[in-house]
Design a protein around this motif. Structure first.
Motif, short mmCIF file in Angstrom:
data_model
loop_
_atom_site.label_atom_id
_atom_site.label_comp_id
_atom_site.label_asym_id
_atom_site.label_seq_id
_atom_site.Cartn_x
_atom_site.Cartn_y
_atom_site.Cartn_z
N LEU A 79 21.05 45.86 128.35
CA LEU A 79 21.97 45.23 127.49
C LEU A 79 22.24 46.16 125.76
O LEU A 79 22.91 45.97 125.30
N MET A 90 26.16 51.78 124.33
CA MET A 90 25.95 51.10 123.34
C MET A 90 26.18 50.18 124.86
O MET A 90 25.91 49.89 125.52
N SER A 91 26.34 48.31 124.65
CA SER A 91 25.73 47.53 125.08
C SER A 91 27.67 47.21 125.91
O SER A 91 28.35 47.21 124.78
N ILE A 137 28.71 44.13 124.99
CA ILE A 137 29.07 43.59 123.86
C ILE A 137 29.64 44.80 122.90
O ILE A 137 31.04 44.22 121.96
N GLU A 138 29.34 45.92 122.68
CA GLU A 138 30.35 46.47 122.13
C GLU A 138 31.07 47.27 122.08
O GLU A 138 31.75 47.82 120.96
N HIS A 139 31.47 47.23 123.32
CA HIS A 139 32.75 48.34 124.26
C HIS A 139 33.74 47.14 123.98
O HIS A 139 34.09 46.66 123.73
N SER A 140 34.92 48.31 123.25
CA SER A 140 36.37 47.56 123.45
C SER A 140 36.75 47.07 124.48
O SER A 140 36.83 47.41 125.75
N THR A 197 34.05 38.91 126.16
CA THR A 197 33.75 40.00 126.70
C THR A 197 32.10 39.43 127.63
O THR A 197 31.92 40.11 128.86
N PHE A 198 31.43 39.50 126.87
CA PHE A 198 29.51 39.81 127.40
C PHE A 198 30.25 38.08 128.48
O PHE A 198 29.51 38.08 129.46
#
Ligand SMILES: Cc1ncc(COP(=O)(O)O)c(C=O)c1O
Ligand SMILES: Cc1ncc(COP(=O)(O)O)c(C=O)c1O
Ligand SMILES: [Mg+2]
Ligand SMILES: [Mg+2]
Ligand SMILES: [Mg+2]
Ligand SMILES: [Mg+2]
Lengths: 362, 362
Positions: A26, A34-35, A37-40, A242-243
């Protein structure tokens, strides 16, 4: 605390391995610092996840190339509107088969958008206890489509044979039994399912749709509601959840590792067989209202002699680590959801409890 | 790997503490023996999270009681359609102020639904480098609403004064600057924002809307698209994106702990001040195309002497653990997104790199 036996109707139990994988990575997805969730959503890391989720669907369900697989937002309730917006032009009518609360909702929403017809209903008052036979369907051969709900989450009924709709496209809400077993996708023109029962978290909806249907769908509606828009953009027209897609990917990867849908079907039948067997055995105490041929493998509903006993049943089960057993607020009674991620051991625990409870209270 | 400096435009960096909390309790939410993802959206555990997220919004933004706070799905692009569907009846027209790519998209989508008018545009060719002045707005006093995009994610411009729209309801897409500082909510009739920049993961959209506006909105549209439906059901009409709401709650809790929006504004101004200061200092090498009064505190865009140098800039920065710096595909150049979760230390690292890079290449 140890993991409980989770019989929730959705959002529901997920495979522990899929959650553990999410937990492990995570904060740092595949060494990227990075998570996920934080990816483009336009970067390589997420792209890999997105494409893997799509291809796992194609592989597990053997989806033919002339079908799109789309990841959308808004839940199945959103599809109640998107289906008629895209597929029901003025001057045409759509057939709905009513088998439960969700098919009623789908029918009502479509009626706000175009002309709809009830092709069959098995309602008795406000209840449903069975799926109609083919010869009960009064199908309009010129309908834009026929809509069915393959599994009725509230009432615990399920279509075990795909209805024959001739040349009329068959549209199916599979929210609560998507991927419970192999199916012949070609029998359907469009399938939709919210992920939060068998395949993932809430927040993502999967649509499988024949390409020619999408191509010929309406263009005079907002762009964001057109299946075409999402098909042309590989479900990346705007920012996807995304997640939710990532976690769905994890669930599908586990399903594949377990042996795919044939093995999942075998496990699901064993779980439902054990529970229905117990209900039949203890039919002096428990009452299963659903017609035998219409029994759902996913949601098993039953009653106890009194509502007071039902309340005690739910409360005592909870004390023993079994949760999610109260029926839907419109149906009452007990509902046991046996989605893919529910283990046979959980059903065995429940059945032991049911026997004890019947003995004590019967 | 250590955490990178994440300058993504969205989905974007999230507060580490919010992610760590999610990781810690991902398998067992508050001792319930299951993940928050596996909890029913109608159960006590999720209800607590949902209500806390709602009240954190109310507290942080000082949202008056006569405004709804809604959690929806579909992204801001979905609001491009929902706003006119709800607020633009036949016979009325809506005003759009065009300041970037997203306001163009909002305008185009609304044009598929009703009558729209451009109240102002600062486009020069396909580019935007400034926000219009109040006296450039040609507002229709009988418009159903005026729509603005408070921060233009692609072009790096931002409204620093709220336009005066008289009695016409002001609708604002705040996707990329929601919660960057305190605002006077009363200046707006409706605010919407996808969560994936300042406030959470993708998959949930926040709408803040005046109650009377929702009450008087159109009823002749599908039920799922009516703000009314979600307002009447506390955003639980259908299954919400539970994990996205949970994680947003974690982000808001961190924001509150940090001192709320005044403190967040102070940090954001310090970050943007440092970066713009550096651009001005090194203006012989870096070129900041945005008019000074329109500079965004959230997305800082600039150019290098050649596209080749821009590519090298992005690649070398990545080697030093700074990611997300490539401008949007329609604008090119460099874009640095400085959302709430980006730390001053990341901007300091970037500025050091920029100085070195300019010295080497200038
Ligand atoms: C068969 C069926 N259809 C539709 C829905 C509605 O789904 P959502 O809440 O994602 O809109 C449900 C939810 O339980 C369902 O079981
Ligand atoms: C200002 C603004 N509006 C709208 C959008 C579109 O949001 P979504 O992708 O959630 O539909 C974006 C996305 O970057 C944005 O920055
Ligand atoms: Mg039903
Ligand atoms: Mg249900
Ligand atoms: Mg823009
Ligand atoms: Mg953008």
């Amino acid at each position: 605390m140890a993991r409980v036996h989770n019989f929730n109707a959705g959002p529901a139990a997920l495979p522990l391995a899929a959650l553990e994988r999410a937990q492990r990575e995570l904060l740092d997805f595949e060494g990227t610092g990075m998570s996920i969730i934080e990816h483009s959503h336009r970067g390589k890391a997420f792209e890999g996840v997105h494409d893997e989720a799509l291809s796992l669907f194609r592989e597990l369900l053997a989806i033919p190339d002339d079908y799109h697989v789309l990841f959308l937002q808004g839940g199945a309730s959103h599809q109640f509107a998107m289906v008629p917006l895209n597929l029901l032009p003025p001057g045409k009518s759509a057939d709905y088969v009513l088998t439960g609360g969700w098919s009623e909702k789908a029918y009502e929403e479509a009626g706000r958008i175009g002309t709809v017809r009830v092709a069959a209903t098995t309602a008795e008052g406000k209840r449903y206890t069975r799926i109609p036979r083919q010869n009960e369907l009064s199908l309009d051969p010129s309908a834009a489509y026929v809509h069915i709900t393959t599994n009725n989450t509230l009432f615990g009924t399920q279509w075990h044979d795909v209805p024959v709709a001739g040349d009329v496209p068959l549209v199916a809400d599979m929210s609560s039994d998507f991927l419970w077993r192999p199916i012949d996708v070609r029998r359907y023109a469009l399938i939709y399912a919210g992920a939060q029962k068998n395949i993932g978290p809430s927040g993502v909806t999967v649509v499988v749709a024949r390409k020619d249907l999408v191509e010929n769908s309406r263009k005079d509606i907002p762009k964001i509601f057109q299946y075409r828009t999402h098909a042309e953009n590989n479900s990346l027209y705007n920012t996807p959840p995304t997640f939710a897609i990532y976690l769905m990917r994890n669930v599908l990867a586990v399903a594949k590792e377990l042996g795919g849908l044939p093995e999942i079907e075998r496990k699901n039948r064993a779980k439902a067989g054990l529970l229905y067997g117990t209900l039949d055995e203890l039919s002096g105490f428990y009452r299963a209202p659903v017609e035998r041929e219409s029994r759902s493998v996913m949601n098993v509903v039953f009653r106890l002699p009194t509502e007071e006993l039902e309340k005690r049943f739910v409360a005592e089960a909870a004390k023993q680590g079994m949760v999610g057993l109260a029926g839907h607020r419109v149906t009452g009674g007990i509902r046991v959801s046996l989605y893919n991620a529910v283990e046979l051991a959980s059903v065995e625990a429940l059945v032991r409890f049911m026997k004890d409870f019947a003995k004590q209270s019967g």
